[in-house]
Scaffold this motif. Structure first.
Motif, PDB file in Angstrom:
ATOM      1  N   ASP A 121      -0.046  -5.146   3.413  1.00 23.98           N
ATOM      2  CA  ASP A 121       0.275  -6.517   3.031  1.00 23.98           C
ATOM      3  C   ASP A 121       0.322  -7.459   4.212  1.00 23.98           C
TER       4      ASP A 121
ATOM      5  N   TRP B 271       1.993  -5.953  -9.752  1.00 25.77           N
ATOM      6  CA  TRP B 271       1.778  -4.985 -10.829  1.00 25.77           C
ATOM      7  C   TRP B 271       0.784  -5.448 -11.904  1.00 25.77           C
TER       8      TRP B 271
ATOM      9  N   LEU C 220       8.052  -5.777  -7.360  1.00 23.50           N
ATOM     10  CA  LEU C 220       7.294  -5.151  -6.287  1.00 23.50           C
ATOM     11  C   LEU C 220       7.370  -5.957  -4.988  1.00 23.50           C
TER      12      LEU C 220
ATOM     13  N   GLN D  34       2.727  -3.275  -0.901  1.00 24.03           N
ATOM     14  CA  GLN D  34       1.925  -2.086  -1.131  1.00 24.03           C
ATOM     15  C   GLN D  34       1.039  -1.837   0.083  1.00 24.03           C
TER      16      GLN D  34
ATOM     17  N   ARG E 272      -2.110   0.593   1.624  1.00 23.96           N
ATOM     18  CA  ARG E 272      -3.200   1.425   1.136  1.00 23.96           C
ATOM     19  C   ARG E 272      -3.872   2.161   2.274  1.00 23.96           C
TER      20      ARG E 272
ATOM     21  N   THR F 150      -2.194   4.553  -2.552  1.00 24.84           N
ATOM     22  CA  THR F 150      -1.388   3.332  -2.486  1.00 24.84           C
ATOM     23  C   THR F 150       0.081   3.683  -2.620  1.00 24.84           C
ATOM     24  N   ARG F 151       0.868   3.109  -1.730  1.00 27.22           N
ATOM     25  CA  ARG F 151       2.310   3.303  -1.769  1.00 27.22           C
ATOM     26  C   ARG F 151       2.916   1.971  -2.206  1.00 27.22           C
ATOM     27  N   TYR F 152       3.633   1.976  -3.327  1.00 26.35           N
ATOM     28  CA  TYR F 152       4.271   0.768  -3.847  1.00 26.35           C
ATOM     29  C   TYR F 152       5.731   0.756  -3.424  1.00 26.35           C
ATOM     30  N   THR F 153       6.174  -0.363  -2.847  1.00 23.91           N
ATOM     31  CA  THR F 153       7.530  -0.393  -2.319  1.00 23.91           C
ATOM     32  C   THR F 153       8.361  -1.522  -2.916  1.00 23.91           C
TER      33      THR F 153
ATOM     34  N   THR G 104       9.944   3.576  -1.446  1.00 23.63           N
ATOM     35  CA  THR G 104       8.692   3.872  -2.146  1.00 23.63           C
ATOM     36  C   THR G 104       9.015   4.203  -3.595  1.00 23.63           C
TER      37      THR G 104
END
Lengths: 239, 239
Positions: free
Chosen positions: A232, B91, B172, B175, B177, B205-208, B213
Protein backbone atom coordinates in the motif's frame (compact mmCIF):
# COMPACT_ATOMS: atom_id res chain seq x y z
CA UNK A 1 -6.76 -51.56 -12.83
CA UNK A 2 -9.11 -48.95 -14.23
CA UNK A 3 -8.89 -46.84 -11.09
CA UNK A 4 -5.13 -47.08 -10.98
CA UNK A 5 -4.86 -45.89 -14.54
CA UNK A 6 -7.29 -43.05 -13.93
CA UNK A 7 -5.28 -41.85 -10.96
CA UNK A 8 -2.14 -42.07 -13.02
CA UNK A 9 -3.71 -39.69 -15.49
CA UNK A 10 -4.91 -37.25 -12.85
CA UNK A 11 -1.65 -37.18 -10.93
CA UNK A 12 1.42 -37.88 -13.05
CA UNK A 13 4.20 -40.01 -11.60
CA UNK A 14 6.62 -37.07 -11.38
CA UNK A 15 4.05 -35.18 -9.36
CA UNK A 16 4.00 -37.79 -6.63
CA UNK A 17 7.79 -38.02 -6.78
CA UNK A 18 7.95 -34.24 -6.35
CA UNK A 19 6.08 -34.50 -3.03
CA UNK A 20 8.36 -37.26 -1.86
CA UNK A 21 11.46 -35.29 -2.85
CA UNK A 22 10.07 -32.15 -1.24
CA UNK A 23 9.68 -33.97 2.07
CA UNK A 24 13.21 -35.34 1.73
CA UNK A 25 14.53 -31.81 1.18
CA UNK A 26 12.86 -30.68 4.39
CA UNK A 27 14.08 -33.56 6.51
CA UNK A 28 17.44 -34.63 5.12
CA UNK A 29 19.10 -31.67 3.43
CA UNK A 30 20.33 -28.24 4.47
CA UNK A 31 20.19 -25.05 2.40
CA UNK A 32 23.09 -24.99 -0.05
CA UNK A 33 23.69 -28.72 0.14
CA UNK A 34 24.40 -30.46 -3.16
CA UNK A 35 21.97 -33.24 -4.10
CA UNK A 36 23.25 -36.64 -5.27
CA UNK A 37 23.53 -36.90 -9.05
CA UNK A 38 20.50 -37.78 -11.16
CA UNK A 39 21.50 -41.41 -11.66
CA UNK A 40 21.79 -42.03 -7.92
CA UNK A 41 18.60 -40.16 -7.13
CA UNK A 42 16.65 -42.04 -9.79
CA UNK A 43 17.93 -45.33 -8.40
CA UNK A 44 17.09 -44.38 -4.81
CA UNK A 45 13.48 -43.51 -5.65
CA UNK A 46 13.08 -46.28 -8.21
CA UNK A 47 12.07 -44.04 -11.09
CA UNK A 48 13.28 -43.41 -14.61
CA UNK A 49 15.66 -40.49 -15.05
CA UNK A 50 13.14 -38.69 -17.26
CA UNK A 51 10.61 -38.84 -14.41
CA UNK A 52 13.19 -37.63 -11.94
CA UNK A 53 14.09 -34.71 -14.18
CA UNK A 54 10.45 -33.66 -14.43
CA UNK A 55 10.16 -33.64 -10.64
CA UNK A 56 13.40 -31.64 -10.33
CA UNK A 57 12.03 -29.18 -12.90
CA UNK A 58 8.95 -28.62 -10.70
CA UNK A 59 11.00 -28.09 -7.57
CA UNK A 60 13.18 -25.63 -9.46
CA UNK A 61 10.07 -23.71 -10.62
CA UNK A 62 8.92 -23.50 -7.02
CA UNK A 63 12.29 -22.15 -5.91
CA UNK A 64 13.17 -25.20 -3.82
CA UNK A 65 16.17 -26.25 -5.90
CA UNK A 66 18.80 -24.38 -7.83
CA UNK A 67 20.67 -25.87 -10.75
CA UNK A 68 23.95 -24.22 -11.57
CA UNK A 69 26.51 -25.05 -14.21
CA UNK A 70 29.59 -26.63 -12.74
CA UNK A 71 28.02 -26.95 -9.30
CA UNK A 72 25.06 -29.26 -9.71
CA UNK A 73 21.70 -29.18 -8.00
CA UNK A 74 21.60 -27.52 -4.60
CA UNK A 75 18.90 -26.89 -2.02
CA UNK A 76 17.79 -23.27 -2.47
CA UNK A 77 17.53 -20.72 0.33
CA UNK A 78 14.11 -19.07 0.77
CA UNK A 79 13.33 -16.57 -1.97
CA UNK A 80 14.35 -12.94 -1.43
CA UNK A 81 11.50 -10.43 -1.15
CA UNK A 82 12.17 -7.64 -3.65
CA UNK A 83 10.00 -4.52 -3.29
CA UNK A 84 8.68 -3.53 -6.71
CA UNK A 85 7.04 -0.47 -5.32
CA UNK A 86 3.55 0.90 -5.16
CA UNK A 87 1.77 3.71 -6.92
CA UNK A 88 3.17 6.21 -4.47
CA UNK A 89 6.73 5.76 -5.71
CA UNK A 90 8.17 8.65 -7.68
CA UNK A 91 11.36 8.89 -9.68
CA UNK A 92 13.92 9.45 -6.90
CA UNK A 93 12.96 6.38 -4.84
CA UNK A 94 13.11 4.17 -7.87
CA UNK A 95 16.37 5.50 -9.21
CA UNK A 96 18.45 4.62 -6.18
CA UNK A 97 17.68 0.92 -6.51
CA UNK A 98 19.37 0.54 -9.88
CA UNK A 99 22.96 0.86 -11.01
CA UNK A 100 23.57 2.02 -14.59
CA UNK A 101 25.78 -0.27 -16.64
CA UNK A 102 25.42 1.23 -20.09
CA UNK A 103 23.34 3.08 -22.63
CA UNK A 104 22.63 2.74 -26.32
CA UNK A 105 20.69 4.86 -28.75
CA UNK A 106 18.80 2.75 -31.26
CA UNK A 107 15.36 1.81 -32.51
CA UNK A 108 13.19 0.27 -29.76
CA UNK A 109 11.54 -3.14 -30.22
CA UNK A 110 8.13 -2.88 -31.93
CA UNK A 111 6.18 -3.58 -28.73
CA UNK A 112 8.03 -0.80 -26.87
CA UNK A 113 7.65 1.70 -29.71
CA UNK A 114 3.90 1.02 -29.59
CA UNK A 115 3.78 1.75 -25.85
CA UNK A 116 5.84 4.94 -26.29
CA UNK A 117 3.78 6.04 -29.27
CA UNK A 118 6.97 6.67 -31.22
CA UNK A 119 7.83 5.92 -34.80
CA UNK A 120 9.14 2.36 -35.16
CA UNK A 121 12.43 3.61 -36.63
CA UNK A 122 12.93 6.48 -34.14
CA UNK A 123 15.97 6.06 -31.92
CA UNK A 124 15.43 6.03 -28.17
CA UNK A 125 17.95 6.25 -25.35
CA UNK A 126 18.09 2.76 -23.86
CA UNK A 127 19.66 2.74 -20.43
CA UNK A 128 20.75 -0.61 -19.10
CA UNK A 129 20.82 -1.03 -15.32
CA UNK A 130 21.09 -3.82 -12.79
CA UNK A 131 19.62 -4.19 -9.35
CA UNK A 132 21.25 -6.03 -6.48
CA UNK A 133 19.79 -7.20 -3.22
CA UNK A 134 21.69 -8.87 -0.40
CA UNK A 135 24.77 -8.77 -2.64
CA UNK A 136 23.16 -10.72 -5.47
CA UNK A 137 22.15 -9.32 -8.87
CA UNK A 138 18.41 -9.96 -8.92
CA UNK A 139 17.27 -7.96 -11.94
CA UNK A 140 18.41 -6.45 -15.23
CA UNK A 141 16.59 -3.43 -16.63
CA UNK A 142 16.19 -1.78 -19.99
CA UNK A 143 14.79 1.76 -19.62
CA UNK A 144 13.57 3.17 -22.93
CA UNK A 145 13.53 6.97 -23.08
CA UNK A 146 12.46 8.72 -26.31
CA UNK A 147 14.35 11.89 -27.22
CA UNK A 148 11.13 13.89 -26.83
CA UNK A 149 11.08 13.07 -23.09
CA UNK A 150 14.56 14.48 -22.53
CA UNK A 151 14.70 17.57 -24.81
CA UNK A 152 17.60 19.02 -22.83
CA UNK A 153 19.88 16.29 -24.19
CA UNK A 154 19.26 16.87 -27.86
CA UNK A 155 19.78 14.02 -30.28
CA UNK A 156 23.36 13.16 -29.39
CA UNK A 157 24.36 10.07 -27.41
CA UNK A 158 24.48 10.76 -23.66
CA UNK A 159 25.79 9.02 -20.56
CA UNK A 160 23.21 6.89 -18.70
CA UNK A 161 23.39 9.22 -15.71
CA UNK A 162 22.64 12.23 -17.93
CA UNK A 163 19.59 10.53 -19.47
CA UNK A 164 18.26 9.57 -16.04
CA UNK A 165 18.94 13.00 -14.54
CA UNK A 166 17.08 14.70 -17.39
CA UNK A 167 14.22 12.21 -17.08
CA UNK A 168 14.08 12.88 -13.34
CA UNK A 169 13.20 16.53 -14.03
CA UNK A 170 9.80 15.45 -15.32
CA UNK A 171 6.93 15.66 -12.88
CA UNK A 172 5.80 12.05 -12.90
CA UNK A 173 2.01 11.68 -12.93
CA UNK A 174 1.64 7.92 -12.73
CA UNK A 175 3.02 4.53 -13.45
CA UNK A 176 1.36 1.32 -14.55
CA UNK A 177 2.98 -2.05 -14.14
CA UNK A 178 2.47 -5.48 -15.60
CA UNK A 179 4.09 -8.67 -14.33
CA UNK A 180 4.37 -11.73 -16.52
CA UNK A 181 6.39 -14.88 -17.01
CA UNK A 182 9.19 -14.77 -19.54
CA UNK A 183 12.41 -16.48 -20.47
CA UNK A 184 15.77 -14.78 -19.98
CA UNK A 185 17.30 -13.26 -23.09
CA UNK A 186 20.99 -14.05 -23.56
CA UNK A 187 22.22 -10.66 -22.33
CA UNK A 188 19.99 -10.64 -19.24
CA UNK A 189 20.90 -14.25 -18.50
CA UNK A 190 24.58 -13.34 -18.36
CA UNK A 191 24.01 -10.54 -15.88
CA UNK A 192 21.69 -12.67 -13.76
CA UNK A 193 24.05 -15.66 -13.79
CA UNK A 194 21.40 -17.83 -15.42
CA UNK A 195 21.23 -19.85 -18.61
CA UNK A 196 19.50 -18.19 -21.57
CA UNK A 197 15.84 -19.20 -21.54
CA UNK A 198 15.61 -19.60 -17.76
CA UNK A 199 12.19 -18.60 -16.38
CA UNK A 200 12.12 -14.95 -15.30
CA UNK A 201 9.51 -12.51 -14.04
CA UNK A 202 9.22 -9.58 -16.43
CA UNK A 203 7.96 -6.32 -14.93
CA UNK A 204 7.04 -3.75 -17.56
CA UNK A 205 6.46 -0.21 -16.24
CA UNK A 206 4.97 2.65 -18.18
CA UNK A 207 5.79 6.09 -16.75
CA UNK A 208 3.31 8.82 -17.59
CA UNK A 209 3.16 12.62 -17.47
CA UNK A 210 -0.22 14.11 -18.32
CA UNK A 211 -1.44 10.89 -19.98
CA UNK A 212 1.67 10.80 -22.15
CA UNK A 213 4.05 7.83 -21.84
CA UNK A 214 7.48 9.38 -21.22
CA UNK A 215 9.44 6.19 -20.60
CA UNK A 216 9.03 2.42 -20.44
CA UNK A 217 11.19 0.07 -18.42
CA UNK A 218 11.41 -3.68 -18.85
CA UNK A 219 12.81 -5.27 -15.70
CA UNK A 220 13.82 -8.92 -15.79
CA UNK A 221 13.87 -10.53 -12.33
CA UNK A 222 15.29 -13.94 -11.49
CA UNK A 223 12.23 -16.10 -10.90
CA UNK A 224 14.15 -18.73 -8.98
CA UNK A 225 15.42 -16.53 -6.15
CA UNK A 226 12.97 -13.59 -6.07
CA UNK A 227 9.47 -12.91 -4.92
CA UNK A 228 8.22 -9.49 -5.93
CA UNK A 229 6.54 -7.54 -3.16
CA UNK A 230 3.93 -4.81 -3.53
CA UNK A 231 2.48 -2.77 -0.72
CA UNK A 232 0.00 0.00 0.00
CA UNK A 233 2.40 2.55 1.27
CA UNK A 234 5.63 1.74 -0.49
CA UNK A 235 7.15 0.31 2.65
CA UNK A 236 9.41 -2.71 2.41
CA UNK A 237 7.74 -5.96 3.32
CA UNK A 238 9.69 -8.61 5.15
CA UNK A 239 9.64 -11.76 3.06
CA UNK B 1 36.86 -24.51 -34.05
CA UNK B 2 37.48 -23.04 -30.62
CA UNK B 3 35.35 -20.03 -31.37
CA UNK B 4 32.50 -22.14 -32.66
CA UNK B 5 32.46 -24.19 -29.49
CA UNK B 6 32.59 -21.08 -27.33
CA UNK B 7 29.60 -19.61 -29.14
CA UNK B 8 27.75 -22.86 -28.73
CA UNK B 9 28.22 -22.57 -24.99
CA UNK B 10 27.13 -18.94 -24.81
CA UNK B 11 24.06 -19.39 -26.97
CA UNK B 12 22.64 -22.91 -26.83
CA UNK B 13 21.33 -24.43 -30.05
CA UNK B 14 17.73 -24.36 -28.86
CA UNK B 15 18.07 -20.65 -28.23
CA UNK B 16 18.89 -19.91 -31.84
CA UNK B 17 16.14 -22.29 -32.95
CA UNK B 18 13.73 -20.40 -30.72
CA UNK B 19 14.42 -17.16 -32.59
CA UNK B 20 13.94 -18.88 -35.92
CA UNK B 21 10.70 -20.48 -34.75
CA UNK B 22 9.50 -17.17 -33.30
CA UNK B 23 9.97 -15.48 -36.68
CA UNK B 24 8.15 -18.35 -38.36
CA UNK B 25 5.23 -17.92 -35.94
CA UNK B 26 5.00 -14.24 -36.88
CA UNK B 27 5.15 -14.76 -40.60
CA UNK B 28 3.56 -18.11 -41.33
CA UNK B 29 1.03 -18.93 -38.63
CA UNK B 30 -2.17 -17.39 -37.31
CA UNK B 31 -3.36 -17.31 -33.71
CA UNK B 32 -4.97 -20.63 -32.81
CA UNK B 33 -3.33 -22.49 -35.68
CA UNK B 34 -2.00 -25.96 -34.83
CA UNK B 35 1.73 -26.45 -35.42
CA UNK B 36 3.02 -29.50 -37.31
CA UNK B 37 3.98 -32.36 -35.03
CA UNK B 38 7.39 -32.48 -33.36
CA UNK B 39 8.85 -34.99 -35.78
CA UNK B 40 7.95 -32.86 -38.82
CA UNK B 41 9.14 -29.64 -37.18
CA UNK B 42 12.46 -31.20 -36.14
CA UNK B 43 12.96 -32.45 -39.69
CA UNK B 44 12.10 -29.08 -41.21
CA UNK B 45 14.61 -27.20 -39.06
CA UNK B 46 17.21 -29.96 -39.14
CA UNK B 47 17.46 -30.38 -35.35
CA UNK B 48 17.11 -33.22 -32.88
CA UNK B 49 13.71 -33.58 -31.25
CA UNK B 50 15.21 -32.85 -27.82
CA UNK B 51 16.49 -29.50 -29.16
CA UNK B 52 13.13 -28.75 -30.71
CA UNK B 53 11.37 -29.51 -27.46
CA UNK B 54 13.61 -27.12 -25.53
CA UNK B 55 12.83 -24.34 -28.00
CA UNK B 56 9.09 -25.09 -27.75
CA UNK B 57 9.42 -24.97 -23.95
CA UNK B 58 10.88 -21.45 -24.19
CA UNK B 59 8.15 -20.24 -26.51
CA UNK B 60 5.56 -21.69 -24.17
CA UNK B 61 7.16 -19.84 -21.21
CA UNK B 62 6.95 -16.61 -23.17
CA UNK B 63 3.29 -17.18 -23.94
CA UNK B 64 3.81 -17.61 -27.69
CA UNK B 65 2.65 -21.22 -27.80
CA UNK B 66 0.06 -23.26 -25.97
CA UNK B 67 0.26 -26.99 -25.53
CA UNK B 68 -2.99 -28.71 -24.74
CA UNK B 69 -3.78 -32.35 -24.23
CA UNK B 70 -5.63 -33.82 -27.17
CA UNK B 71 -5.17 -30.68 -29.28
CA UNK B 72 -1.44 -30.30 -29.74
CA UNK B 73 0.65 -27.17 -29.92
CA UNK B 74 -1.15 -24.03 -31.06
CA UNK B 75 -0.12 -20.42 -31.63
CA UNK B 76 -1.22 -18.49 -28.54
CA UNK B 77 -3.27 -15.30 -28.60
CA UNK B 78 -1.73 -12.28 -26.81
CA UNK B 79 -1.83 -12.64 -23.05
CA UNK B 80 -4.86 -11.25 -21.20
CA UNK B 81 -4.21 -8.29 -18.90
CA UNK B 82 -5.66 -9.16 -15.48
CA UNK B 83 -5.89 -6.27 -12.99
CA UNK B 84 -4.51 -7.42 -9.67
CA UNK B 85 -5.39 -4.14 -8.08
CA UNK B 86 -3.53 -1.45 -6.27
CA UNK B 87 -3.30 -0.42 -2.66
CA UNK B 88 -6.46 1.61 -2.96
CA UNK B 89 -8.64 -1.48 -3.41
CA UNK B 90 -10.83 -2.41 -0.48
CA UNK B 91 -12.89 -5.53 0.14
CA UNK B 92 -15.93 -4.86 -2.05
CA UNK B 93 -14.01 -4.22 -5.28
CA UNK B 94 -12.02 -7.37 -4.81
CA UNK B 95 -14.93 -9.58 -3.89
CA UNK B 96 -16.84 -9.08 -7.10
CA UNK B 97 -14.04 -10.50 -9.22
CA UNK B 98 -14.20 -13.96 -7.68
CA UNK B 99 -16.83 -16.69 -7.69
CA UNK B 100 -16.98 -18.97 -4.64
CA UNK B 101 -16.80 -22.68 -5.44
CA UNK B 102 -16.45 -24.17 -1.98
CA UNK B 103 -15.21 -23.89 1.57
CA UNK B 104 -13.45 -26.17 4.03
CA UNK B 105 -12.52 -25.78 7.66
CA UNK B 106 -9.16 -27.33 8.40
CA UNK B 107 -5.61 -26.61 9.54
CA UNK B 108 -3.82 -24.16 7.24
CA UNK B 109 -0.45 -25.02 5.67
CA UNK B 110 2.48 -24.11 7.94
CA UNK B 111 3.51 -21.10 5.85
CA UNK B 112 -0.03 -19.66 5.98
CA UNK B 113 -0.40 -20.29 9.72
CA UNK B 114 2.84 -18.33 10.21
CA UNK B 115 1.48 -15.38 8.22
CA UNK B 116 -1.82 -15.46 10.12
CA UNK B 117 -0.08 -15.84 13.46
CA UNK B 118 -2.34 -18.75 14.32
CA UNK B 119 -1.57 -22.03 15.97
CA UNK B 120 -0.43 -24.59 13.42
CA UNK B 121 -3.27 -26.95 14.36
CA UNK B 122 -6.00 -24.28 14.51
CA UNK B 123 -8.71 -24.70 11.90
CA UNK B 124 -9.32 -21.83 9.50
CA UNK B 125 -12.14 -21.25 7.06
CA UNK B 126 -10.65 -21.84 3.63
CA UNK B 127 -12.80 -20.40 0.87
CA UNK B 128 -12.06 -21.60 -2.63
CA UNK B 129 -12.91 -19.24 -5.48
CA UNK B 130 -12.19 -18.88 -9.17
CA UNK B 131 -11.81 -15.84 -11.33
CA UNK B 132 -12.76 -15.63 -14.99
CA UNK B 133 -11.87 -13.07 -17.59
CA UNK B 134 -13.15 -12.97 -21.15
CA UNK B 135 -14.93 -16.27 -20.42
CA UNK B 136 -11.78 -18.14 -19.40
CA UNK B 137 -10.89 -19.25 -15.86
CA UNK B 138 -7.64 -17.40 -15.24
CA UNK B 139 -7.10 -17.93 -11.53
CA UNK B 140 -7.94 -20.17 -8.58
CA UNK B 141 -7.91 -18.75 -5.07
CA UNK B 142 -7.63 -20.09 -1.56
CA UNK B 143 -8.70 -17.45 0.98
CA UNK B 144 -7.68 -18.41 4.53
CA UNK B 145 -9.81 -16.81 7.24
CA UNK B 146 -9.10 -17.64 10.90
CA UNK B 147 -12.13 -17.96 13.18
CA UNK B 148 -10.92 -14.93 15.16
CA UNK B 149 -11.45 -12.71 12.11
CA UNK B 150 -15.08 -13.71 11.72
CA UNK B 151 -16.36 -13.99 15.32
CA UNK B 152 -19.97 -13.66 14.19
CA UNK B 153 -19.76 -17.12 12.63
CA UNK B 154 -18.63 -19.03 15.66
CA UNK B 155 -16.71 -22.24 15.17
CA UNK B 156 -19.22 -24.07 13.02
CA UNK B 157 -18.73 -24.67 9.28
CA UNK B 158 -20.25 -21.86 7.23
CA UNK B 159 -21.09 -21.26 3.57
CA UNK B 160 -18.41 -19.45 1.58
CA UNK B 161 -20.71 -16.46 1.09
CA UNK B 162 -21.25 -16.22 4.87
CA UNK B 163 -17.51 -16.26 5.58
CA UNK B 164 -16.86 -13.57 2.98
CA UNK B 165 -19.79 -11.41 4.13
CA UNK B 166 -18.56 -11.55 7.71
CA UNK B 167 -15.00 -10.77 6.60
CA UNK B 168 -16.31 -7.83 4.57
CA UNK B 169 -17.57 -6.20 7.76
CA UNK B 170 -13.97 -5.59 8.85
CA UNK B 171 -12.58 -2.16 8.13
CA UNK B 172 -9.60 -3.13 6.01
CA UNK B 173 -6.46 -1.11 6.80
CA UNK B 174 -4.04 -2.42 4.23
CA UNK B 175 -2.94 -5.21 1.98
CA UNK B 176 0.49 -6.41 0.97
CA UNK B 177 1.08 -8.57 -2.05
CA UNK B 178 3.86 -10.77 -3.29
CA UNK B 179 4.10 -12.26 -6.78
CA UNK B 180 6.26 -15.27 -7.47
CA UNK B 181 6.67 -18.17 -9.84
CA UNK B 182 5.13 -21.48 -8.84
CA UNK B 183 3.90 -24.75 -10.26
CA UNK B 184 0.21 -25.61 -10.36
CA UNK B 185 -1.02 -27.95 -7.64
CA UNK B 186 -3.25 -30.76 -8.90
CA UNK B 187 -6.49 -29.12 -7.74
CA UNK B 188 -5.64 -25.71 -9.19
CA UNK B 189 -4.45 -27.31 -12.41
CA UNK B 190 -7.85 -28.95 -12.89
CA UNK B 191 -9.70 -25.65 -12.49
CA UNK B 192 -7.27 -23.81 -14.73
CA UNK B 193 -7.35 -26.53 -17.40
CA UNK B 194 -3.61 -27.06 -17.07
CA UNK B 195 -1.43 -30.05 -16.25
CA UNK B 196 -0.25 -30.35 -12.64
CA UNK B 197 3.13 -28.66 -12.35
CA UNK B 198 2.51 -26.12 -15.11
CA UNK B 199 4.16 -22.75 -14.41
CA UNK B 200 1.82 -20.35 -12.62
CA UNK B 201 2.05 -16.89 -11.09
CA UNK B 202 1.25 -17.07 -7.40
CA UNK B 203 -0.08 -13.87 -5.83
CA UNK B 204 -0.13 -13.99 -2.03
CA UNK B 205 -2.10 -11.21 -0.34
CA UNK B 206 -2.06 -10.40 3.34
CA UNK B 207 -5.08 -8.38 4.51
CA UNK B 208 -4.53 -6.32 7.63
CA UNK B 209 -6.62 -4.49 10.20
CA UNK B 210 -4.66 -2.45 12.74
CA UNK B 211 -1.40 -4.30 11.96
CA UNK B 212 -3.15 -7.61 12.52
CA UNK B 213 -3.35 -10.09 9.62
CA UNK B 214 -7.04 -10.97 9.32
CA UNK B 215 -6.89 -13.08 6.16
CA UNK B 216 -4.43 -14.41 3.59
CA UNK B 217 -5.29 -15.31 0.02
CA UNK B 218 -3.17 -17.39 -2.32
CA UNK B 219 -4.19 -16.75 -5.92
CA UNK B 220 -2.84 -19.00 -8.64
CA UNK B 221 -2.91 -17.36 -12.08
CA UNK B 222 -2.26 -19.11 -15.37
CA UNK B 223 1.18 -17.89 -16.41
CA UNK B 224 0.71 -18.85 -20.04
CA UNK B 225 -2.31 -16.68 -20.78
CA UNK B 226 -2.17 -13.91 -18.15
CA UNK B 227 -0.18 -10.80 -17.51
CA UNK B 228 -0.91 -9.26 -14.14
CA UNK B 229 -1.52 -5.52 -14.20
CA UNK B 230 -0.98 -3.06 -11.37
CA UNK B 231 -1.81 0.62 -11.45
CA UNK B 232 -1.71 3.77 -9.33
CA UNK B 233 -5.39 4.36 -9.14
CA UNK B 234 -6.90 0.94 -9.44
CA UNK B 235 -8.06 1.59 -12.98
CA UNK B 236 -8.01 -1.19 -15.51
CA UNK B 237 -5.06 -1.07 -17.88
CA UNK B 238 -5.52 -2.09 -21.48
CA UNK B 239 -3.17 -4.96 -22.15
Amino acid sequence: MGTTQLEAVQEPKYWHLKSVLSDALDSEFAVGEILPNERDLAARFGVARATLRQALDQLELEGRLQRRRGVGTTVAPPRIGVPVGSGSHAWPDEQELWEPVGVTREAAPASIARMLGTDRSAHVHTVRRVRARHGQTVAAQLMYVPAASVPGLGDAPAAPEAVLAELGRLDLAGQDRTVELGSARAEDARELDRLPGAPVLVVTTRYTVEDRTVAVSVDTYRADTCRLTFSDDGSVIAS
